[in-house]
Design a protein around this motif. Structure first.
Motif, PDB file in Angstrom:
ATOM      1  N   THR A  68       0.962  -1.209   0.237  1.00  8.67           N
ATOM      2  CA  THR A  68      -0.308  -0.233   0.393  1.00  8.67           C
ATOM      3  C   THR A  68       0.756   0.984   0.035  1.00  8.67           C
ATOM      4  OG1 THR A  68       0.166   0.108   2.701  1.00  8.67           O
ATOM      5  CG2 THR A  68      -1.364  -0.851   1.803  1.00  8.67           C
ATOM      6  N   HIS A  69       1.929   1.273   0.099  1.00  6.38           N
ATOM      7  CA  HIS A  69       3.256   2.470   0.838  1.00  6.38           C
ATOM      8  C   HIS A  69       2.447   3.398   1.963  1.00  6.38           C
ATOM      9  CE1 HIS A  69       5.275   2.451  -4.071  1.00  6.38           C
ATOM     10  NE2 HIS A  69       5.155   1.453  -3.135  1.00  6.38           N
ATOM     11  N   GLN A  70       1.249   2.279   2.624  1.00  8.78           N
ATOM     12  CA  GLN A  70       2.000   3.275   3.430  1.00  8.78           C
ATOM     13  C   GLN A  70       2.645   3.273   5.287  1.00  8.78           C
ATOM     14  OE1 GLN A  70      -1.780   1.288   4.348  1.00  8.78           O
ATOM     15  NE2 GLN A  70      -3.267   3.559   5.161  1.00  8.78           N
ATOM     16  N   ILE A  71       3.105   4.074   5.018  1.00  4.39           N
ATOM     17  CA  ILE A  71       4.470   4.093   6.103  1.00  4.39           C
ATOM     18  C   ILE A  71       4.430   3.812   8.130  1.00  4.39           C
ATOM     19  CG2 ILE A  71       5.901   5.753   6.948  1.00  4.39           C
ATOM     20  CD1 ILE A  71       5.849   6.458   4.163  1.00  4.39           C
ATOM     21  N   TYR A  72       4.574   3.139   8.248  1.00  4.33           N
ATOM     22  CA  TYR A  72       4.350   2.952  10.151  1.00  4.33           C
ATOM     23  C   TYR A  72       5.801   3.382  10.788  1.00  4.33           C
ATOM     24  CZ  TYR A  72       0.386   0.126   8.867  1.00  4.33           C
ATOM     25  OH  TYR A  72      -0.733  -0.489   7.936  1.00  4.33           O
ATOM     26  N   MET A  73       5.315   4.000  12.159  1.00  9.75           N
ATOM     27  CA  MET A  73       6.212   4.750  12.700  1.00  9.75           C
ATOM     28  C   MET A  73       6.481   4.897  14.351  1.00  9.75           C
ATOM     29  SD  MET A  73       6.812   8.494  10.336  1.00  9.75           S
ATOM     30  CE  MET A  73       4.992   8.388   9.986  1.00  9.75           C
ATOM     31  N   THR A  74       7.298   4.576  14.423  1.00  8.35           N
ATOM     32  CA  THR A  74       7.828   5.079  15.847  1.00  8.35           C
ATOM     33  C   THR A  74       8.509   5.746  16.835  1.00  8.35           C
ATOM     34  OG1 THR A  74       9.390   3.184  15.992  1.00  8.35           O
ATOM     35  CG2 THR A  74       7.470   2.210  16.249  1.00  8.35           C
ATOM     36  N   GLU A  75       8.150   6.295  17.932  1.00  9.49           N
ATOM     37  CA  GLU A  75       8.422   7.066  18.595  1.00  9.49           C
ATOM     38  C   GLU A  75       8.935   6.782  20.217  1.00  9.49           C
ATOM     39  OE1 GLU A  75       6.455  11.373  20.008  1.00  9.49           O
ATOM     40  OE2 GLU A  75       5.035   9.356  19.698  1.00  9.49           O
ATOM     41  N   ASP A  76       9.792   7.304  20.197  1.00  6.69           N
ATOM     42  CA  ASP A  76      10.957   6.783  21.503  1.00  6.69           C
ATOM     43  C   ASP A  76      11.292   7.646  22.579  1.00  6.69           C
ATOM     44  OD1 ASP A  76      13.046   5.639  22.979  1.00  6.69           O
ATOM     45  OD2 ASP A  76      14.282   5.961  21.983  1.00  6.69           O
ATOM     46  N   ARG A  77       9.467   7.335  23.171  1.00  8.64           N
ATOM     47  CA  ARG A  77       9.449   7.895  24.470  1.00  8.64           C
ATOM     48  C   ARG A  77       8.225   7.108  24.967  1.00  8.64           C
ATOM     49  NH1 ARG A  77       8.568  14.103  23.614  1.00  8.64           N
ATOM     50  NH2 ARG A  77       8.821  13.662  26.019  1.00  8.64           N
ATOM     51  N   SER A  78       8.226   7.320  26.547  1.00 14.46           N
ATOM     52  CA  SER A  78       7.879   6.417  27.542  1.00 14.46           C
ATOM     53  C   SER A  78       5.929   6.510  27.240  1.00 14.46           C
ATOM     54  CB  SER A  78       8.426   6.783  28.860  1.00 14.46           C
ATOM     55  OG  SER A  78       7.717   7.654  29.186  1.00 14.46           O
ATOM     56  N   ASP A  79       6.079   7.654  26.671  1.00 19.05           N
ATOM     57  CA  ASP A  79       4.267   7.336  26.737  1.00 19.05           C
ATOM     58  C   ASP A  79       3.849   7.633  24.515  1.00 19.05           C
ATOM     59  OD1 ASP A  79       5.053   9.970  26.097  1.00 19.05           O
ATOM     60  OD2 ASP A  79       3.532  10.630  27.144  1.00 19.05           O
ATOM     61  N   GLY A  80       4.888   6.844  24.247  1.00 14.40           N
ATOM     62  CA  GLY A  80       5.366   7.294  22.396  1.00 14.40           C
ATOM     63  C   GLY A  80       4.048   6.566  21.442  1.00 14.40           C
ATOM     64  N   GLY A  81       3.218   7.345  20.837  1.00 14.28           N
ATOM     65  CA  GLY A  81       2.249   6.565  20.027  1.00 14.28           C
ATOM     66  C   GLY A  81       3.227   5.415  19.012  1.00 14.28           C
ATOM     67  N   PHE A  82       2.193   4.953  17.611  1.00  9.50           N
ATOM     68  CA  PHE A  82       2.316   3.729  17.012  1.00  9.50           C
ATOM     69  C   PHE A  82       1.641   4.682  15.653  1.00  9.50           C
ATOM     70  CE2 PHE A  82       1.877   0.109  14.842  1.00  9.50           C
ATOM     71  CZ  PHE A  82       2.926   0.257  14.178  1.00  9.50           C
ATOM     72  N   TYR A  83       2.036   5.642  14.790  1.00  9.55           N
ATOM     73  CA  TYR A  83       1.794   6.229  13.706  1.00  9.55           C
ATOM     74  C   TYR A  83       2.045   5.170  12.422  1.00  9.55           C
ATOM     75  CZ  TYR A  83       3.072   9.398  16.994  1.00  9.55           C
ATOM     76  OH  TYR A  83       2.927  10.400  18.074  1.00  9.55           O
ATOM     77  N   ARG A  84       0.722   5.342  10.950  1.00 10.13           N
ATOM     78  CA  ARG A  84       0.777   5.357  10.291  1.00 10.13           C
ATOM     79  C   ARG A  84       1.074   6.823   9.761  1.00 10.13           C
ATOM     80  NH1 ARG A  84      -4.426   1.788   8.430  1.00 10.13           N
ATOM     81  NH2 ARG A  84      -5.323   3.484   8.416  1.00 10.13           N
ATOM     82  N   PHE A  85       1.107   6.753   8.460  1.00  8.18           N
ATOM     83  CA  PHE A  85       1.557   7.728   6.944  1.00  8.18           C
ATOM     84  C   PHE A  85       0.814   7.014   5.921  1.00  8.18           C
ATOM     85  CE2 PHE A  85       3.238  10.498   4.112  1.00  8.18           C
ATOM     86  CZ  PHE A  85       1.926  11.943   3.887  1.00  8.18           C
ATOM     87  N   SER A  86      -1.107   7.507   5.318  1.00  7.92           N
ATOM     88  CA  SER A  86      -0.919   7.653   3.829  1.00  7.92           C
ATOM     89  C   SER A  86      -0.680   8.720   2.477  1.00  7.92           C
ATOM     90  CB  SER A  86      -2.404   6.888   4.089  1.00  7.92           C
ATOM     91  OG  SER A  86      -2.422   6.083   4.767  1.00  7.92           O
ATOM     92  N   PRO A  87       0.157   8.640   1.925  1.00  8.19           N
ATOM     93  CA  PRO A  87       0.789   8.643   1.225  1.00  8.19           C
ATOM     94  C   PRO A  87      -0.864   9.761   0.271  1.00  8.19           C
ATOM     95  CG  PRO A  87       2.136   7.362   1.443  1.00  8.19           C
ATOM     96  CD  PRO A  87       1.512   7.493   1.870  1.00  8.19           C
ATOM     97  N   SER A  88      -0.972  10.798  -0.184  1.00  5.30           N
ATOM     98  CA  SER A  88      -1.523  10.989  -0.900  1.00  5.30           C
ATOM     99  C   SER A  88      -1.656  10.910  -2.752  1.00  5.30           C
ATOM    100  CB  SER A  88      -2.176  12.663  -1.625  1.00  5.30           C
ATOM    101  OG  SER A  88      -1.701  13.452  -0.017  1.00  5.30           O
ATOM    102  N   ASP A  89      -1.020  10.316  -3.062  1.00  7.61           N
ATOM    103  CA  ASP A  89      -0.446   9.749  -4.372  1.00  7.61           C
ATOM    104  C   ASP A  89       0.272   8.822  -3.636  1.00  7.61           C
ATOM    105  OD1 ASP A  89      -0.046   8.369  -6.480  1.00  7.61           O
ATOM    106  OD2 ASP A  89       0.834  10.483  -7.318  1.00  7.61           O
ATOM    107  N   PRO A  90      -0.293   7.477  -3.415  1.00 10.15           N
ATOM    108  CA  PRO A  90       0.486   6.157  -3.319  1.00 10.15           C
ATOM    109  C   PRO A  90       1.552   5.637  -3.871  1.00 10.15           C
ATOM    110  CG  PRO A  90      -1.433   5.363  -3.045  1.00 10.15           C
ATOM    111  CD  PRO A  90      -1.989   6.805  -3.923  1.00 10.15           C
TER     112      PRO A  90
END
Length: 248
Positions: free
Chosen positions: A114-136
């Protein structure tokens, strides 16, 4: 002269059987960046170059299916916390994509379907993120200058190893907050906190990632939209990860 504090890295093939090793430099106050060493098919060094300079806390990142390297700043001071896309061959200038969020980035991994990008955050209360490009641009190189940034909300009780819980994704209202504005991980009430997100890897329809403070490995099932505590309380703090399943 090779850069100090090498951290996350990736390897890219070149013509004729050679390869390029790309490495982050986790230095601070604008002293970080990305370097590359090119090897011949026999393993001899044939070239070395800088791909990115003037950045801070380049920790992990990820190899893209279209042959570039994501370098992530594990820093949020002074407008940092960016994701940069670097050309391993050094032919293109590294590009920053604030649309992918300004936060304490750790790793970024691409779903090749899908070309969606998953990202981690190095914080003790960090999130788990997903970025979906407008044009994949499936089958090619997506346009990362615009898209949708979301954060994971795991629905259900605290997970135990082997159990899975459904995940829904909520849009981040302000992906690029200033230092005095509400951070991305706090913009969505009820978003799930992960205790020090580190490396991430795509394998067979799943995203595997580590959290160092609780020493866990997580698996996000993309098709099933569910989160599983894949390995609980490792005997050491996990960092960058690679998944090797079924002979991949």
């Amino acid at each position: 002269i090779w850069h100090p504090a090498p951290d996350g890295g990736g390897v890219f093939p070149t013509g004729g059987g050679g390869w390029v090793y790309v490495s982050n430099s986790e230095r601070w106050f604008g002293a970080g960046g990305v370097g590359a060493i090119e090897f011949s098919p026999e393993g001899e060094i044939v070239a070395a170059r800088s791909l990115l300079t003037g950045t801070s806390g380049n920790c992990a990142g990820g190899v893209t299916p279209w042959g570039t390297w994501f370098s992530c700043e594990e820093n949020f001071f002074g407008g940092r916390g960016r994701v940069f896309e670097c050309d391993p061959m050094g032919m293109e200038i590294a590009m920053a994509y604030p649309e992918m969020g300004l936060f304490v980035h750790e790793a970024a991994v691409v779903d090749p379907q899908t070309h969606q990008i998953y990202m981690t955050e190095d914080r003790s209360d960090g999130g788990f993120y997903r970025f979906s490009p407008s044009d994949p641009a499936l089958g090619g190189r997506p346009d990362l200058t615009s898209g949708l940034l979301e954060i994971a909300v795991v629905e259900g009780p605290t997970l135990e190893a082997g159990a899975a819980a459904p995940v829904r994704w909520e849009e981040i209202p302000n992906p690029a907050p200033s230092f005095v504005e509400t951070s991305t991980r706090k913009q969505v009430p009820g978003s799930t906190q992960f205790d020090g997100g580190e490396g991430a890897w795509y394998s067979f329809g799943s995203i595997y990632f580590s959290t160092k403070y609780d020493r866990n490995i997580w698996r996000y099932d993309i098709g099933g939209a569910s989160m599983e505590l894949f390995y609980k309380e490792m005997p050491f703090e996990p960092d960058n990860v690679v998944a090797s399943i079924g002979g991949e």
